[in-house]
Scaffold this motif. Structure first.
Motif, PDB file in Angstrom:
ATOM      1  N   ARG A 190       0.837  -1.198   0.000  1.00 39.06           N
ATOM      2  CA  ARG A 190       0.000   0.000   0.000  1.00 39.06           C
ATOM      3  C   ARG A 190       0.870   1.245   0.000  1.00 39.06           C
ATOM      4  NH1 ARG A 190      -2.103  -3.972   3.037  1.00 39.06           N
ATOM      5  NH2 ARG A 190      -4.253  -4.632   2.574  1.00 39.06           N
ATOM      6  N   VAL A 191       0.316   2.332  -0.555  1.00 41.20           N
ATOM      7  CA  VAL A 191       1.051   3.583  -0.704  1.00 41.20           C
ATOM      8  C   VAL A 191       0.471   4.607   0.264  1.00 41.20           C
ATOM      9  CG1 VAL A 191       1.723   5.416  -2.301  1.00 41.20           C
ATOM     10  CG2 VAL A 191       1.506   3.062  -3.123  1.00 41.20           C
ATOM     11  N   TYR A 192       1.371   5.359   0.930  1.00 38.27           N
ATOM     12  CA  TYR A 192       0.960   6.360   1.910  1.00 38.27           C
ATOM     13  C   TYR A 192       1.678   7.676   1.619  1.00 38.27           C
ATOM     14  CZ  TYR A 192      -0.454   2.112   4.379  1.00 38.27           C
ATOM     15  OH  TYR A 192      -1.015   0.897   4.712  1.00 38.27           O
ATOM     16  N   ASP A 193       0.928   8.754   1.758  1.00 39.26           N
ATOM     17  CA  ASP A 193       1.483  10.099   1.608  1.00 39.26           C
ATOM     18  C   ASP A 193       1.815  10.627   3.006  1.00 39.26           C
ATOM     19  OD1 ASP A 193       2.167  12.678   1.040  1.00 39.26           O
ATOM     20  OD2 ASP A 193       0.251  13.251   0.144  1.00 39.26           O
ATOM     21  N   VAL A 194       3.098  10.640   3.357  1.00 36.98           N
ATOM     22  CA  VAL A 194       3.531  11.018   4.706  1.00 36.98           C
ATOM     23  C   VAL A 194       4.125  12.423   4.727  1.00 36.98           C
ATOM     24  CG1 VAL A 194       3.891   8.636   5.423  1.00 36.98           C
ATOM     25  CG2 VAL A 194       5.760   9.877   4.308  1.00 36.98           C
ATOM     26  N   THR A 195       3.738  13.254   3.763  1.00 36.78           N
ATOM     27  CA  THR A 195       4.294  14.611   3.706  1.00 36.78           C
ATOM     28  C   THR A 195       3.986  15.381   4.985  1.00 36.78           C
ATOM     29  OG1 THR A 195       3.949  14.580   1.307  1.00 36.78           O
ATOM     30  CG2 THR A 195       4.384  16.714   2.336  1.00 36.78           C
ATOM     31  N   GLN A 196       2.749  15.322   5.451  1.00 34.08           N
ATOM     32  CA  GLN A 196       2.382  16.030   6.678  1.00 34.08           C
ATOM     33  C   GLN A 196       3.030  15.402   7.908  1.00 34.08           C
ATOM     34  OE1 GLN A 196      -1.877  16.182   6.911  1.00 34.08           O
ATOM     35  NE2 GLN A 196      -2.116  17.358   5.009  1.00 34.08           N
ATOM     36  N   TYR A 197       3.262  14.102   7.849  1.00 34.38           N
ATOM     37  CA  TYR A 197       3.839  13.410   9.003  1.00 34.38           C
ATOM     38  C   TYR A 197       5.294  13.815   9.234  1.00 34.38           C
ATOM     39  CZ  TYR A 197       4.572   9.560  12.275  1.00 34.38           C
ATOM     40  OH  TYR A 197       4.839   8.819  13.396  1.00 34.38           O
ATOM     41  N   LEU A 198       5.944  14.313   8.190  1.00 32.71           N
ATOM     42  CA  LEU A 198       7.348  14.713   8.343  1.00 32.71           C
ATOM     43  C   LEU A 198       7.500  15.855   9.340  1.00 32.71           C
ATOM     44  CD1 LEU A 198       8.602  14.667   4.632  1.00 32.71           C
ATOM     45  CD2 LEU A 198       8.960  12.926   6.382  1.00 32.71           C
ATOM     46  N   ASN A 199       6.506  16.721   9.427  1.00 40.24           N
ATOM     47  CA  ASN A 199       6.595  17.890  10.295  1.00 40.24           C
ATOM     48  C   ASN A 199       6.149  17.606  11.726  1.00 40.24           C
ATOM     49  OD1 ASN A 199       7.435  19.549   8.109  1.00 40.24           O
ATOM     50  ND2 ASN A 199       5.296  19.718   7.427  1.00 40.24           N
ATOM     51  N   GLN A 200       5.725  16.375  11.990  1.00 43.32           N
ATOM     52  CA  GLN A 200       5.306  16.025  13.341  1.00 43.32           C
ATOM     53  C   GLN A 200       6.489  15.470  14.141  1.00 43.32           C
ATOM     54  OE1 GLN A 200       1.934  13.401  13.227  1.00 43.32           O
ATOM     55  NE2 GLN A 200       0.783  14.686  11.783  1.00 43.32           N
ATOM     56  N   LYS A 201       6.487  15.772  15.412  1.00 38.53           N
ATOM     57  CA  LYS A 201       7.569  15.313  16.278  1.00 38.53           C
ATOM     58  C   LYS A 201       7.292  13.886  16.724  1.00 38.53           C
ATOM     59  CE  LYS A 201      10.009  16.396  20.559  1.00 38.53           C
ATOM     60  NZ  LYS A 201      10.095  17.295  21.739  1.00 38.53           N
ATOM     61  N   HIS A 202       8.264  13.007  16.565  1.00 37.63           N
ATOM     62  CA  HIS A 202       8.133  11.635  17.026  1.00 37.63           C
ATOM     63  C   HIS A 202       9.524  11.085  17.327  1.00 37.63           C
ATOM     64  CE1 HIS A 202       7.565  12.090  12.669  1.00 37.63           C
ATOM     65  NE2 HIS A 202       8.524  11.207  12.561  1.00 37.63           N
ATOM     66  N   GLY A 203       9.514   9.990  18.047  1.00 40.54           N
ATOM     67  CA  GLY A 203      10.760   9.410  18.536  1.00 40.54           C
ATOM     68  C   GLY A 203      10.841   9.523  20.048  1.00 40.54           C
ATOM     69  N   VAL A 204      11.988   9.270  20.592  1.00 42.98           N
ATOM     70  CA  VAL A 204      12.233   9.369  22.039  1.00 42.98           C
ATOM     71  C   VAL A 204      13.370  10.358  22.250  1.00 42.98           C
ATOM     72  CG1 VAL A 204      11.399   7.046  22.528  1.00 42.98           C
ATOM     73  CG2 VAL A 204      13.798   7.378  21.917  1.00 42.98           C
ATOM     74  N   PRO A 205      13.513  10.879  23.475  1.00 44.51           N
ATOM     75  CA  PRO A 205      14.582  11.867  23.710  1.00 44.51           C
ATOM     76  C   PRO A 205      15.959  11.387  23.288  1.00 44.51           C
ATOM     77  CG  PRO A 205      13.070  11.817  25.558  1.00 44.51           C
ATOM     78  CD  PRO A 205      12.656  10.694  24.660  1.00 44.51           C
ATOM     79  N   SER A 206      16.193  10.097  23.435  1.00 49.64           N
ATOM     80  CA  SER A 206      17.517   9.590  23.067  1.00 49.64           C
ATOM     81  C   SER A 206      17.667   9.364  21.562  1.00 49.64           C
ATOM     82  CB  SER A 206      17.799   8.279  23.808  1.00 49.64           C
ATOM     83  OG  SER A 206      16.816   7.309  23.473  1.00 49.64           O
ATOM     84  N   PHE A 207      16.542   9.377  20.864  1.00 51.16           N
ATOM     85  CA  PHE A 207      16.602   9.145  19.419  1.00 51.16           C
ATOM     86  C   PHE A 207      15.431   9.886  18.770  1.00 51.16           C
ATOM     87  CE2 PHE A 207      16.311   6.988  15.384  1.00 51.16           C
ATOM     88  CZ  PHE A 207      17.626   6.698  15.071  1.00 51.16           C
ATOM     89  N   ILE A 208      15.660  11.128  18.377  1.00 49.75           N
ATOM     90  CA  ILE A 208      14.624  11.947  17.747  1.00 49.75           C
ATOM     91  C   ILE A 208      14.642  11.702  16.241  1.00 49.75           C
ATOM     92  CG2 ILE A 208      13.812  14.280  17.304  1.00 49.75           C
ATOM     93  CD1 ILE A 208      13.403  13.390  20.147  1.00 49.75           C
ATOM     94  N   ALA A 209      13.453  11.441  15.702  1.00 52.03           N
ATOM     95  CA  ALA A 209      13.326  11.237  14.255  1.00 52.03           C
ATOM     96  C   ALA A 209      13.174  12.599  13.590  1.00 52.03           C
ATOM     97  CB  ALA A 209      12.133  10.347  13.950  1.00 52.03           C
ATOM     98  N   SER A 210      14.273  13.148  13.126  1.00 56.47           N
ATOM     99  CA  SER A 210      14.248  14.467  12.495  1.00 56.47           C
ATOM    100  C   SER A 210      13.671  14.372  11.078  1.00 56.47           C
ATOM    101  CB  SER A 210      15.657  15.050  12.448  1.00 56.47           C
ATOM    102  OG  SER A 210      16.490  14.233  11.633  1.00 56.47           O
ATOM    103  N   LYS A 211      13.393  15.547  10.514  1.00 61.45           N
ATOM    104  CA  LYS A 211      12.840  15.587   9.163  1.00 61.45           C
ATOM    105  C   LYS A 211      13.840  15.055   8.146  1.00 61.45           C
ATOM    106  CE  LYS A 211      10.486  19.174   8.062  1.00 61.45           C
ATOM    107  NZ  LYS A 211      10.080  20.552   7.671  1.00 61.45           N
ATOM    108  N   ASP A 212      15.109  15.415   8.308  1.00 62.84           N
ATOM    109  CA  ASP A 212      16.123  14.936   7.369  1.00 62.84           C
ATOM    110  C   ASP A 212      16.271  13.419   7.443  1.00 62.84           C
ATOM    111  OD1 ASP A 212      16.564  17.533   6.614  1.00 62.84           O
ATOM    112  OD2 ASP A 212      18.233  17.841   8.016  1.00 62.84           O
TER     113      ASP A 212
END
Length: 505
Positions: A190-212
């Motif tokens: 399945r295909v997902y458009d995660v463009t908006q999800y890139l700007n959301q903060k997720h991850g843990v303090p020890s490993f932050i999932a940055s936009k890059d």
């Protein structure tokens, strides 16, 4: 003399000339467009049965006997006669052709819903033939409208009916959406458009999932980064005893895919993450989040899937137009440490169908349906296959069914172009210029002019004067519409025409 007097006189003359008493009945034929010698009457004689046609102009004045008979005020149809005597009447009826009867039936079938009293009262159509002519016009309009509807359906609707529109993408299409403002990913077919999800903060303090960092996933198949526990995908095939902590995962056959992504989202791999500590991480967090960004399904070309199976010996197969890849399954059961039977959670029938060394068919729908298991077993194995090994659908957008309307429109265009070409070639004259056949009829050449200049008028008049037509039978009629001075002219249009013709007013 009118028609009534003419008919009465003919009846009276026939009665006098008859050798025995007779009753004569005549029917006056229409005389529209006829006069003089063109008008005819038909009468019959009862004793001989012969029919004669009396043609020509009626006499200037009736005989005294006929005039006396007419002056009595008794018309021909009211003349006393013996009821016992037979009446002979000659009537010429035109036969209604079969084509006319068919067209009348079609007309009535299309206009039956319009009552005749309505046409008589509202349309003031008292004559049946007038009403029928009106119905025929309406029927023609309905037929034209129906033809246009059929053409619109063929152009617009037939393609959607034969090949419904689907929101599908190939992996090449997904790879093109790999920017910060347009980021797509593919996961489990399945295909997902995660463009908006890139700007959301997720991850843990020890490993932050940055936009890059997340942009590394854009345009990729991320199955290797988001593995699903076998027990989560196949709860009816893997028991709690076999995997109490949801720690059984498939071995990824494509090592390159593991090296592409910086992190693998497995349950229990990061204790500081509340989500990854939850055994229902995939069904509770991953699927609900991705469902908000779903665009459609991944599609694969049949020839490519067949090549993976036949040429490369991969475990790619097609079941009911759905593509499945069991590469990870066979890599898992072939892993040296996975010797327990729990890793063979799929049915032996499925393993035998897929592990054919490229000798079997790529589309195994018939083999799948012939597996001797119950409906429950069938549904259980299908759900497991769909959750773990589904990678997309077969791309049939280039099949004959989806391209039928395109081919049909192309055929119509070719027919039209052929007709235009034939008419163009037929209009060409490769021989000598044909001279018109001499004619003794008169011709009138009308030239309307308004604000033309002198050069244009001279050219027009000279071209008409030079026509290869007898000047004795040709009249040029020049009309100057108003005493107007055109732009760039120093004289009015009538003055210019008179000067050209050499006329001194």
């Amino acid at each position: 003399m009118d028609d009534l007097e003419w008919t009465a006189e003919m009846q009276y003359a026939a009665a006098i000339a008859a050798p025995t008493p007779a009753a004569v009945s005549t029917r006056t034929l229409p005389t529209y467009g006829m006069s003089g010698d063109d008008r005819c009457r038909t009468d019959g004689h009862y004793s001989s049965g012969e029919t004669s046609r009396v043609c020509g102009s009626p006499p200037k004045a009736p005989s005294e006997q006929a005039a006396a008979y007419i002056n009595t005020g008794i018309i021909a149809s009211e003349k006393p006669r013996d009821a016992s005597m037979p009446t002979h009447e000659t009537v010429e009826d035109l036969e209604i052709t079969r084509t006319r009867r068919i067209w009348s039936a079609i007309t009535w079938s299309l206009t039956w819903w319009i009552p005749s009293p309505f046409l008589n009262w509202c349309g003031r159509m008292q004559r049946p033939d007038v009403r029928m002519a009106w119905r025929e016009k309406v029927a023609i309009c309905i037929i034209i409208f129906f033809i246009w509807c059929v053409l619109l359906f063929i152009i617009i609707g037939l393609g959607l009916l034969l090949c419904p529109r689907e929101y599908v993408w190939t992996m090449s299409d997904v790879a093109g959406h790999n920017s910060e403002k347009d980021a797509y990913i593919a996961m489990r077919g399945r295909v997902y458009d995660v463009t908006q999800y890139l700007n959301q903060k997720h991850g843990v303090p020890s490993f932050i999932a940055s936009k890059d960092l997340m942009l590394m996933y854009a345009g990729q198949d991320v199955n290797a980064s988001f593995p699903i526990a076998i027990r989560t995908a196949c709860p009816s095939l893997v028991s709690q005893k076999s995997d109490p902590k949801y720690s059984m995962y498939l071995t990824v056959a494509d090592v390159t895919a593991l090296q592409t992504f910086p992190y693998t989202h497995k349950v229990g791999t990061m204790q500081s993450s509340k989500e990854l500590s939850d055994q229902a991480f995939y069904t509770k967090y991953v699927l609900p989040t991705l469902s908000l960004f779903k665009k459609g399904d991944v599609v694969w070309d049949y020839d490519w899937v067949n090549s993976m199976h036949k040429d490369q010996g991969k475990y790619w197969r097609i079941i009911n137009k759905e593509v499945y890849n069991l590469e990870d399954y066979f890599a898992t059961i072939g892993y040296p440490g996975n010797t327990e039977s729990k890793w063979h959670f799929l049915s032996n029938h499925i393993e035998n169908i897929f592990d054919d060394k490229g000798a079997g068919s790529t589309d195994i729908t018939s083999e799948w349906e012939r597996i001797p298991w119950s409906d429950k077993e069938h549904q259980t194995n299908y759900n497991c296959m769909k959750n773990l090994f589904y990678v997309g659908k077969v791309d049939d957008r280039h099949g004959i069914r989806c391209l039928f309307t395109n081919y049909m429109l192309l055929a119509f265009a070719c027919v039209l172009m052929t007709i235009v070409l034939v008419k163009f070639l037929a209009a060409l004259q490769f021989g000598n210029k044909k001279r018109p056949v001499p004619s003794s009829k008169f011709v009138l050449c009308q030239v309307p002019c308004y604000t033309e200049d002198e050069a244009s008028l001279v050219k027009t008049i000279d071209s008409l004067a030079g026509l290869d037509y007898d000047d004795k039978h040709k009249l040029m009629f020049i009309i100057c519409d108003g005493n107007i001075v055109g732009s760039g002219n120093d004289r009015s249009t009538p003055r210019i025409v008179l000067d050209i013709l050499g006329v001194d007013p």
